[in-house]
Write a protein that holds these residues in place. Structure first.
Motif, PDB file in Angstrom:
ATOM      1  N   GLY A   1      -6.445   7.765   4.008  1.00  0.00           N
ATOM      2  CA  GLY A   1      -7.837   8.159   4.149  1.00  0.00           C
ATOM      3  C   GLY A   1      -8.730   7.448   3.147  1.00  0.00           C
ATOM      4  N   LEU A   2      -8.294   7.423   1.896  1.00  0.00           N
ATOM      5  CA  LEU A   2      -9.056   6.749   0.849  1.00  0.00           C
ATOM      6  C   LEU A   2      -9.233   5.263   1.160  1.00  0.00           C
ATOM      7  N   VAL A   3      -8.129   4.597   1.528  1.00  0.00           N
ATOM      8  CA  VAL A   3      -8.176   3.147   1.728  1.00  0.00           C
ATOM      9  C   VAL A   3      -8.932   2.796   3.009  1.00  0.00           C
ATOM     10  N   ARG A   4      -8.884   3.645   4.016  1.00  0.00           N
ATOM     11  CA  ARG A   4      -9.687   3.390   5.213  1.00  0.00           C
ATOM     12  C   ARG A   4     -11.167   3.265   4.862  1.00  0.00           C
ATOM     13  N   SER A   5     -11.634   4.135   3.957  1.00  0.00           N
ATOM     14  CA  SER A   5     -13.024   4.031   3.530  1.00  0.00           C
ATOM     15  C   SER A   5     -13.254   2.765   2.718  1.00  0.00           C
ATOM     16  N   ALA A   6     -12.281   2.410   1.871  1.00  0.00           N
ATOM     17  CA  ALA A   6     -12.399   1.169   1.097  1.00  0.00           C
ATOM     18  C   ALA A   6     -12.509  -0.038   2.027  1.00  0.00           C
ATOM     19  N   GLN A   7     -11.806  -0.003   3.147  1.00  0.00           N
ATOM     20  CA  GLN A   7     -11.862  -1.118   4.088  1.00  0.00           C
ATOM     21  C   GLN A   7     -13.258  -1.301   4.680  1.00  0.00           C
ATOM     22  N   THR A   8     -13.969  -0.200   4.876  1.00  0.00           N
ATOM     23  CA  THR A   8     -15.323  -0.315   5.428  1.00  0.00           C
ATOM     24  C   THR A   8     -16.294  -0.867   4.397  1.00  0.00           C
ATOM     25  N   GLU A   9     -16.030  -0.635   3.123  1.00  0.00           N
ATOM     26  CA  GLU A   9     -16.906  -1.139   2.063  1.00  0.00           C
ATOM     27  C   GLU A   9     -16.573  -2.576   1.690  1.00  0.00           C
ATOM     28  N   TYR A  10     -15.328  -2.970   1.883  1.00  0.00           N
ATOM     29  CA  TYR A  10     -14.878  -4.326   1.539  1.00  0.00           C
ATOM     30  C   TYR A  10     -14.151  -4.937   2.740  1.00  0.00           C
ATOM     31  N   PRO A  11     -14.888  -5.293   3.790  1.00  0.00           N
ATOM     32  CA  PRO A  11     -14.247  -5.801   5.011  1.00  0.00           C
ATOM     33  C   PRO A  11     -13.366  -7.022   4.737  1.00  0.00           C
ATOM     34  N   GLY A  12     -12.151  -6.968   5.296  1.00  0.00           N
ATOM     35  CA  GLY A  12     -11.237  -8.089   5.200  1.00  0.00           C
ATOM     36  C   GLY A  12     -10.454  -8.199   3.907  1.00  0.00           C
ATOM     37  N   ARG A  13     -10.729  -7.312   2.927  1.00  0.00           N
ATOM     38  CA  ARG A  13     -10.072  -7.430   1.636  1.00  0.00           C
ATOM     39  C   ARG A  13      -8.824  -6.559   1.501  1.00  0.00           C
ATOM     40  N   VAL A  14      -8.709  -5.515   2.319  1.00  0.00           N
ATOM     41  CA  VAL A  14      -7.618  -4.553   2.145  1.00  0.00           C
ATOM     42  C   VAL A  14      -6.893  -4.339   3.469  1.00  0.00           C
ATOM     43  N   VAL A  15      -5.572  -4.310   3.413  1.00  0.00           N
ATOM     44  CA  VAL A  15      -4.741  -4.035   4.587  1.00  0.00           C
ATOM     45  C   VAL A  15      -3.846  -2.844   4.272  1.00  0.00           C
ATOM     46  N   LEU A  16      -3.741  -1.930   5.233  1.00  0.00           N
ATOM     47  CA  LEU A  16      -2.861  -0.770   5.113  1.00  0.00           C
ATOM     48  C   LEU A  16      -1.599  -1.011   5.930  1.00  0.00           C
ATOM     49  N   VAL A  17      -0.443  -0.790   5.313  1.00  0.00           N
ATOM     50  CA  VAL A  17       0.843  -0.978   5.995  1.00  0.00           C
ATOM     51  C   VAL A  17       1.716   0.240   5.729  1.00  0.00           C
ATOM     52  N   ASP A  18       2.272   0.789   6.783  1.00  0.00           N
ATOM     53  CA  ASP A  18       3.237   1.878   6.635  1.00  0.00           C
ATOM     54  C   ASP A  18       4.597   1.389   7.094  1.00  0.00           C
ATOM     55  N   VAL A  19       5.634   1.692   6.333  1.00  0.00           N
ATOM     56  CA  VAL A  19       7.000   1.323   6.696  1.00  0.00           C
ATOM     57  C   VAL A  19       7.851   2.585   6.718  1.00  0.00           C
ATOM     58  N   ASP A  20       9.027   2.480   7.292  1.00  0.00           N
ATOM     59  CA  ASP A  20       9.940   3.619   7.281  1.00  0.00           C
ATOM     60  C   ASP A  20      10.329   3.966   5.849  1.00  0.00           C
ATOM     61  N   SER A  21      10.613   5.226   5.620  1.00  0.00           N
ATOM     62  CA  SER A  21      10.884   5.689   4.258  1.00  0.00           C
ATOM     63  C   SER A  21      12.131   5.057   3.663  1.00  0.00           C
ATOM     64  N   ASP A  22      13.047   4.562   4.518  1.00  0.00           N
ATOM     65  CA  ASP A  22      14.290   4.002   3.990  1.00  0.00           C
ATOM     66  C   ASP A  22      14.265   2.479   3.850  1.00  0.00           C
ATOM     67  N   VAL A  23      13.103   1.852   4.034  1.00  0.00           N
ATOM     68  CA  VAL A  23      13.010   0.401   3.877  1.00  0.00           C
ATOM     69  C   VAL A  23      13.196   0.046   2.406  1.00  0.00           C
ATOM     70  N   SER A  24      14.071  -0.904   2.146  1.00  0.00           N
ATOM     71  CA  SER A  24      14.368  -1.281   0.766  1.00  0.00           C
ATOM     72  C   SER A  24      13.227  -2.086   0.157  1.00  0.00           C
ATOM     73  N   VAL A  25      13.219  -2.108  -1.154  1.00  0.00           N
ATOM     74  CA  VAL A  25      12.212  -2.894  -1.861  1.00  0.00           C
ATOM     75  C   VAL A  25      12.307  -4.360  -1.460  1.00  0.00           C
ATOM     76  N   GLY A  26      13.522  -4.843  -1.288  1.00  0.00           N
ATOM     77  CA  GLY A  26      13.710  -6.240  -0.914  1.00  0.00           C
ATOM     78  C   GLY A  26      13.163  -6.584   0.455  1.00  0.00           C
ATOM     79  N   SER A  27      13.046  -5.571   1.335  1.00  0.00           N
ATOM     80  CA  SER A  27      12.547  -5.813   2.696  1.00  0.00           C
ATOM     81  C   SER A  27      11.033  -5.688   2.803  1.00  0.00           C
ATOM     82  N   LEU A  28      10.385  -5.236   1.738  1.00  0.00           N
ATOM     83  CA  LEU A  28       8.950  -5.008   1.808  1.00  0.00           C
ATOM     84  C   LEU A  28       8.171  -6.308   2.026  1.00  0.00           C
ATOM     85  N   ARG A  29       8.626  -7.387   1.385  1.00  0.00           N
ATOM     86  CA  ARG A  29       7.921  -8.660   1.552  1.00  0.00           C
ATOM     87  C   ARG A  29       7.895  -9.064   3.025  1.00  0.00           C
ATOM     88  N   GLY A  30       9.033  -8.911   3.708  1.00  0.00           N
ATOM     89  CA  GLY A  30       9.080  -9.251   5.126  1.00  0.00           C
ATOM     90  C   GLY A  30       8.170  -8.383   5.959  1.00  0.00           C
TER      91      GLY A  30
END
Length: 414
Positions: free
Chosen positions: A92-121
């Motif tokens: 919710g917070l970042v969605r509002s940030a996106q409207t104030e700073y278009p193109g600067r912020v991306v929201l990504v959700d991953v499964d809870s069991d995704v490893s740190v090493g897989s986050l880059r991918g």
């Protein structure tokens, strides 16, 4: 909805730490990366997580030396079928940030069991889609879209759906009772839904008048902060055993609008308290009761993201997620993410002219009270954890779509 995976974008990413120290370090280093990543772990305390993310987001976006950097905020399970409420508040917070700073912020959700090493991918895949908000699920990518729900006519009346039984014998608790919308809904419950016993809670002790004349048999006005667990426990203990609590309408809330750069942790806490702390108290204290309805008044701000309302969006997104959690556990739970009401004295009435122009440009126009109450009844019968009762200016949305200026989440409506 699912979208095709585009070209995978290689990124040089940095996973930021708990505070803004890394932001200052990035600005001073020789080679500033094109993308930095902030990871939000699930299960945190909503207020603390939102403040941490606020500090980092504000630090990256306001730092002159990072003007070309894109910030990716990654959550684990924040947009799952049963979401993590604290992570949802971050969305919710970042969605509002996106409207104030278009193109600067991306929201990504991953499964809870995704490893740190897989986050880059996962981040690379998400960036390749060109969408501002994505959920990476295995090899696929999902994006949020607001869609019309079946069972509701354009006029807001229910079509072939049956709402919950508002128990004429039991008691209904309404918070934020000194507010205009809570008063209107309390009267609607008495006149149209047959509710006869109400406990109206507000921090001022005031509430809707004339309910007995409208048909209520017992109306109690209670002075209490809904976020005060001990106080609310006393309120619930005072409900007569022969008329047990059967419904909750949590309409308490405050506004403290302002752009992200001026939002402090203190101001954020003030907005979160009645929404987040209050709903957690109500959730905990009523879990052993046989409720037919547990309704929270949320806002479209948390779903779409509105400039200048980051704190309010975070608070409401938390409540939306908590209602999904309750439903997954077999409990009553419905979040109504309201658009604007055309009710004098309501929260919409406190918006400045430029704020109203901004909301209007988003395609959201005020609803007459009668229409809003019709949507209240219709939404309650849909069996969904979160719905958005709002009136939209479709012509305005089509015009923005033609200019390629329509927020992604609204593209499914045009």
């Amino acid at each position: 909805m699912s979208v095709p995976v585009g070209s995978v974008v290689p990124v040089e990413s940095v996973v930021l730490g708990v505070d803004c120290a890394d932001v200052a370090g990035l600005a001073g280093c020789g080679e500033v990366p094109g993308v930095v990543v902030l990871v939000v772990e699930p299960g945190g305390v909503a207020g603390a997580e939102v403040v941490r993310v606020l500090e980092v987001v504000r630090g990256v976006l306001a730092e002159p030396g990072l003007g070309g950097v894109r910030l990716v905020v990654v959550t684990r399970g924040g947009m799952a079928e049963v979401p993590d409420p604290a992570s949802a508040a971050v969305w919710g917070l970042v969605r509002s940030a996106q409207t104030e700073y278009p193109g600067r912020v991306v929201l990504v959700d991953v499964d809870s069991d995704v490893s740190v090493g897989s986050l880059r991918g996962a981040v690379s895949v998400a960036l390749g889609c060109g969408e501002p908000q994505v959920a990476v699920r295995g090899e696929g990518v999902l994006v949020p879209r607001l869609l019309r729900v079946g069972g509701v006519s354009p006029e807001g009346s229910a079509v072939g759906v049956v709402g919950p039984v508002w128990d004429a014998v039991g008691t209904v608790l309404v918070t934020g009772a000194s507010g205009v919308l809570a008063g209107v809904v309390a009267r609607h419950l008495v006149v149209e839904q047959g509710v006869r016993r109400l406990v109206l809670v507000s921090r001022s002790g005031a509430g809707a008048e004339g309910l007995v004349a409208a048909g209520a048999e017992d109306v109690s006005f209670v002075l209490c902060d809904v976020a005060d667990r001990e106080g609310m426990a006393e309120v619930l203990a005072g409900v007569a055993e022969e008329y047990p609590l059967r419904g909750v309408v949590h309409a308490a809330g405050v506004l403290d609008d302002g752009v992200l750069g001026g939002l402090s942790g203190e101001r954020l806490a003030g907005v979160l308290r009645p929404k987040v702390d209050g709903v957690l108290v109500l959730d905990e204290l009523t879990r052993g009761l046989d409720l037919s309805a547990f309704v929270v008044f949320s806002s479209v701000a948390g779903v779409v993201g509105t400039a200048g309302q980051a704190a309010y969006a975070a608070a409401n997104a938390f409540m939306d997620a908590l209602m999904a959690v309750r439903r997954s556990e077999g409990l009553a739970g419905t979040s109504l993410a309201w658009g604007l009401w055309a009710a004098e004295g309501g929260m919409g009435g406190g918006l400045r002219e430029r704020d109203l122009e901004r909301v209007s440009r988003m395609g959201i126009v005020p609803m007459p009270v009668a229409e809003a109450l019709g949507l209240f009844d219709a939404a309650m019968g849909l069996g969904r954890a979160c719905v958005v009762p709002a009136r939209l200016d479709m012509a305005a949305l089509r015009e923005r779509a033609a200019q390629d200026d329509l927020p992604a989440i609204l593209r499914g409506l045009v």
